[in-house]
Motif scaffolding. Structure first.
Motif, PDB file in Angstrom:
ATOM      1  N   ASP A  69     -30.502 -47.111   4.306  1.00  0.00           N
ATOM      2  CA  ASP A  69     -30.393 -46.332   5.547  1.00  0.00           C
ATOM      3  C   ASP A  69     -29.001 -45.729   5.721  1.00  0.00           C
ATOM      4  OD1 ASP A  69     -33.024 -46.696   6.268  1.00  0.00           O
ATOM      5  OD2 ASP A  69     -32.600 -48.580   7.323  1.00  0.00           O
ATOM      6  N   LEU A  70     -28.461 -45.211   4.651  1.00  0.00           N
ATOM      7  CA  LEU A  70     -27.167 -44.541   4.684  1.00  0.00           C
ATOM      8  C   LEU A  70     -27.399 -43.044   4.574  1.00  0.00           C
ATOM      9  CD1 LEU A  70     -25.111 -46.887   2.338  1.00  0.00           C
ATOM     10  CD2 LEU A  70     -25.096 -46.831   4.828  1.00  0.00           C
ATOM     11  N   GLN A  71     -27.979 -42.465   5.603  1.00  0.00           N
ATOM     12  CA  GLN A  71     -28.314 -41.048   5.592  1.00  0.00           C
ATOM     13  C   GLN A  71     -27.067 -40.169   5.620  1.00  0.00           C
ATOM     14  OE1 GLN A  71     -31.436 -40.039   5.254  1.00  0.00           O
ATOM     15  NE2 GLN A  71     -32.223 -42.117   5.295  1.00  0.00           N
ATOM     16  N   LYS A  72     -26.000 -40.647   6.249  1.00  0.00           N
ATOM     17  CA  LYS A  72     -24.809 -39.822   6.438  1.00  0.00           C
ATOM     18  C   LYS A  72     -23.914 -39.772   5.204  1.00  0.00           C
ATOM     19  CE  LYS A  72     -24.765 -40.616  11.372  1.00  0.00           C
ATOM     20  NZ  LYS A  72     -24.056 -41.187  12.490  1.00  0.00           N
ATOM     21  N   VAL A  73     -24.144 -40.637   4.248  1.00  0.00           N
ATOM     22  CA  VAL A  73     -23.319 -40.680   3.040  1.00  0.00           C
ATOM     23  C   VAL A  73     -23.768 -39.557   2.111  1.00  0.00           C
ATOM     24  CG1 VAL A  73     -22.674 -42.048   1.036  1.00  0.00           C
ATOM     25  CG2 VAL A  73     -23.008 -43.152   3.239  1.00  0.00           C
ATOM     26  N   THR A  74     -22.824 -38.788   1.647  1.00  0.00           N
ATOM     27  CA  THR A  74     -23.171 -37.743   0.698  1.00  0.00           C
ATOM     28  C   THR A  74     -23.119 -38.324  -0.701  1.00  0.00           C
ATOM     29  OG1 THR A  74     -20.881 -37.024   0.594  1.00  0.00           O
ATOM     30  CG2 THR A  74     -22.296 -35.894   2.153  1.00  0.00           C
ATOM     31  N   ALA A  75     -24.214 -38.216  -1.387  1.00  0.00           N
ATOM     32  CA  ALA A  75     -24.293 -38.803  -2.722  1.00  0.00           C
ATOM     33  C   ALA A  75     -23.798 -37.843  -3.781  1.00  0.00           C
ATOM     34  CB  ALA A  75     -25.730 -39.200  -3.026  1.00  0.00           C
ATOM     35  N   LEU A  76     -23.865 -36.565  -3.493  1.00  0.00           N
ATOM     36  CA  LEU A  76     -23.502 -35.579  -4.496  1.00  0.00           C
ATOM     37  C   LEU A  76     -22.283 -34.790  -4.047  1.00  0.00           C
ATOM     38  CD1 LEU A  76     -27.050 -34.165  -5.228  1.00  0.00           C
ATOM     39  CD2 LEU A  76     -25.814 -35.888  -6.514  1.00  0.00           C
ATOM     40  N   LYS A  77     -21.388 -34.585  -4.954  1.00  0.00           N
ATOM     41  CA  LYS A  77     -20.251 -33.720  -4.688  1.00  0.00           C
ATOM     42  C   LYS A  77     -20.625 -32.311  -5.130  1.00  0.00           C
ATOM     43  CE  LYS A  77     -16.710 -37.214  -5.367  1.00  0.00           C
ATOM     44  NZ  LYS A  77     -15.542 -37.599  -6.143  1.00  0.00           N
ATOM     45  N   PRO A  78     -20.224 -31.313  -4.378  1.00  0.00           N
ATOM     46  CA  PRO A  78     -20.544 -29.955  -4.823  1.00  0.00           C
ATOM     47  C   PRO A  78     -19.826 -29.642  -6.131  1.00  0.00           C
ATOM     48  CG  PRO A  78     -19.090 -29.920  -2.916  1.00  0.00           C
ATOM     49  CD  PRO A  78     -19.481 -31.352  -3.140  1.00  0.00           C
ATOM     50  N   LYS A  79     -20.562 -29.053  -7.030  1.00  0.00           N
ATOM     51  CA  LYS A  79     -19.987 -28.726  -8.330  1.00  0.00           C
ATOM     52  C   LYS A  79     -19.284 -27.380  -8.248  1.00  0.00           C
ATOM     53  CE  LYS A  79     -23.310 -31.253 -11.095  1.00  0.00           C
ATOM     54  NZ  LYS A  79     -24.305 -31.165 -12.156  1.00  0.00           N
ATOM     55  N   ARG A  80     -18.129 -27.325  -8.831  1.00  0.00           N
ATOM     56  CA  ARG A  80     -17.397 -26.063  -8.895  1.00  0.00           C
ATOM     57  C   ARG A  80     -17.855 -25.283 -10.111  1.00  0.00           C
ATOM     58  NH1 ARG A  80     -11.056 -27.198  -7.581  1.00  0.00           N
ATOM     59  NH2 ARG A  80     -11.364 -27.916  -5.461  1.00  0.00           N
ATOM     60  N   ARG A  81     -17.990 -24.018  -9.908  1.00  0.00           N
ATOM     61  CA  ARG A  81     -18.332 -23.175 -11.048  1.00  0.00           C
ATOM     62  C   ARG A  81     -17.050 -22.823 -11.785  1.00  0.00           C
ATOM     63  NH1 ARG A  81     -22.931 -18.864  -9.251  1.00  0.00           N
ATOM     64  NH2 ARG A  81     -24.475 -20.415  -8.655  1.00  0.00           N
ATOM     65  N   LYS A  82     -17.136 -22.882 -13.083  1.00  0.00           N
ATOM     66  CA  LYS A  82     -15.972 -22.520 -13.883  1.00  0.00           C
ATOM     67  C   LYS A  82     -15.820 -21.012 -13.871  1.00  0.00           C
ATOM     68  CE  LYS A  82     -16.153 -26.464 -16.969  1.00  0.00           C
ATOM     69  NZ  LYS A  82     -16.232 -26.908 -18.363  1.00  0.00           N
ATOM     70  N   LYS A  83     -14.594 -20.604 -13.671  1.00  0.00           N
ATOM     71  CA  LYS A  83     -14.333 -19.171 -13.687  1.00  0.00           C
ATOM     72  C   LYS A  83     -14.358 -18.669 -15.119  1.00  0.00           C
ATOM     73  CE  LYS A  83     -11.594 -19.061  -9.505  1.00  0.00           C
ATOM     74  NZ  LYS A  83     -10.313 -18.693  -8.899  1.00  0.00           N
ATOM     75  N   LYS A  84     -14.925 -17.509 -15.286  1.00  0.00           N
ATOM     76  CA  LYS A  84     -15.025 -16.918 -16.607  1.00  0.00           C
ATOM     77  C   LYS A  84     -13.649 -16.401 -17.020  1.00  0.00           C
ATOM     78  CE  LYS A  84     -17.470 -13.351 -19.145  1.00  0.00           C
ATOM     79  NZ  LYS A  84     -18.409 -12.233 -19.055  1.00  0.00           N
ATOM     80  N   LEU A  85     -13.209 -16.814 -18.165  1.00  0.00           N
ATOM     81  CA  LEU A  85     -11.927 -16.364 -18.681  1.00  0.00           C
ATOM     82  C   LEU A  85     -12.117 -15.024 -19.383  1.00  0.00           C
ATOM     83  CD1 LEU A  85     -10.550 -19.682 -20.178  1.00  0.00           C
ATOM     84  CD2 LEU A  85      -9.994 -18.655 -17.989  1.00  0.00           C
ATOM     85  N   ILE A  86     -11.215 -14.098 -19.094  1.00  0.00           N
ATOM     86  CA  ILE A  86     -11.284 -12.799 -19.745  1.00  0.00           C
ATOM     87  C   ILE A  86     -10.002 -12.584 -20.539  1.00  0.00           C
ATOM     88  CG2 ILE A  86     -12.811 -11.810 -18.010  1.00  0.00           C
ATOM     89  CD1 ILE A  86     -10.403 -10.424 -16.785  1.00  0.00           C
ATOM     90  N   SER A  87     -10.085 -11.742 -21.508  1.00  0.00           N
ATOM     91  CA  SER A  87      -8.914 -11.488 -22.335  1.00  0.00           C
ATOM     92  C   SER A  87      -8.002 -10.484 -21.643  1.00  0.00           C
ATOM     93  CB  SER A  87      -9.341 -10.943 -23.699  1.00  0.00           C
ATOM     94  OG  SER A  87      -9.943  -9.672 -23.532  1.00  0.00           O
ATOM     95  N   VAL A  88      -6.790 -10.388 -22.126  1.00  0.00           N
ATOM     96  CA  VAL A  88      -5.819  -9.457 -21.563  1.00  0.00           C
ATOM     97  C   VAL A  88      -6.292  -8.022 -21.762  1.00  0.00           C
ATOM     98  CG1 VAL A  88      -3.443  -8.622 -21.738  1.00  0.00           C
ATOM     99  CG2 VAL A  88      -3.917 -11.072 -21.889  1.00  0.00           C
ATOM    100  N   ALA A  89      -6.876  -7.744 -22.903  1.00  0.00           N
ATOM    101  CA  ALA A  89      -7.341  -6.389 -23.197  1.00  0.00           C
ATOM    102  C   ALA A  89      -8.459  -5.978 -22.245  1.00  0.00           C
ATOM    103  CB  ALA A  89      -7.819  -6.301 -24.635  1.00  0.00           C
ATOM    104  N   SER A  90      -9.413  -6.866 -22.003  1.00  0.00           N
ATOM    105  CA  SER A  90     -10.498  -6.505 -21.092  1.00  0.00           C
ATOM    106  C   SER A  90      -9.993  -6.404 -19.654  1.00  0.00           C
ATOM    107  CB  SER A  90     -11.648  -7.497 -21.189  1.00  0.00           C
ATOM    108  OG  SER A  90     -11.248  -8.771 -20.758  1.00  0.00           O
ATOM    109  N   ALA A  91      -9.008  -7.197 -19.282  1.00  0.00           N
ATOM    110  CA  ALA A  91      -8.426  -7.089 -17.948  1.00  0.00           C
ATOM    111  C   ALA A  91      -7.714  -5.749 -17.783  1.00  0.00           C
ATOM    112  CB  ALA A  91      -7.458  -8.237 -17.699  1.00  0.00           C
TER     113      ALA A  91
END
Length: 59
Positions: free
Chosen positions: A26-48
C-alpha cells in the motif's frame, strides 16, 4: 533478516515487480520508476557547420 538484505533484494527486482510489491505494501505514493533521460544525439563539427550555414545565412 537485515534491512540491507531486503534493500538488495528490492534493488534486484524488475520495474514491474517493484510496482507490484509497492501495491502489496500500500505504498501508492512511492515512485518506483525514475524517468529515463534520452541521450542527446552527437553530431560532428562538419554537420554542425553545415546546419549553421544553411539555417543562418540562406534565409
Amino acid at each position: 533478516m537485515k534491512a540491507e538484505t531486503v534493500y538488495n533484494v528490492i534493488q534486484a527486482l524488475s520495474a514491474d515487480e517493484k510496482l507490484r510489491l509497492y501495491g502489496m505494501l500500500d505504498l501508492q505514493k512511492v515512485t518506483a520508476l525514475k524517468p529515463k533521460r534520452r541521450k542527446k544525439k552527437l553530431i560532428s563539427v562538419a554537420s554542425a557547420m553545415d546546419d549553421l550555414l544553411v539555417n543562418t545565412f540562406n534565409k
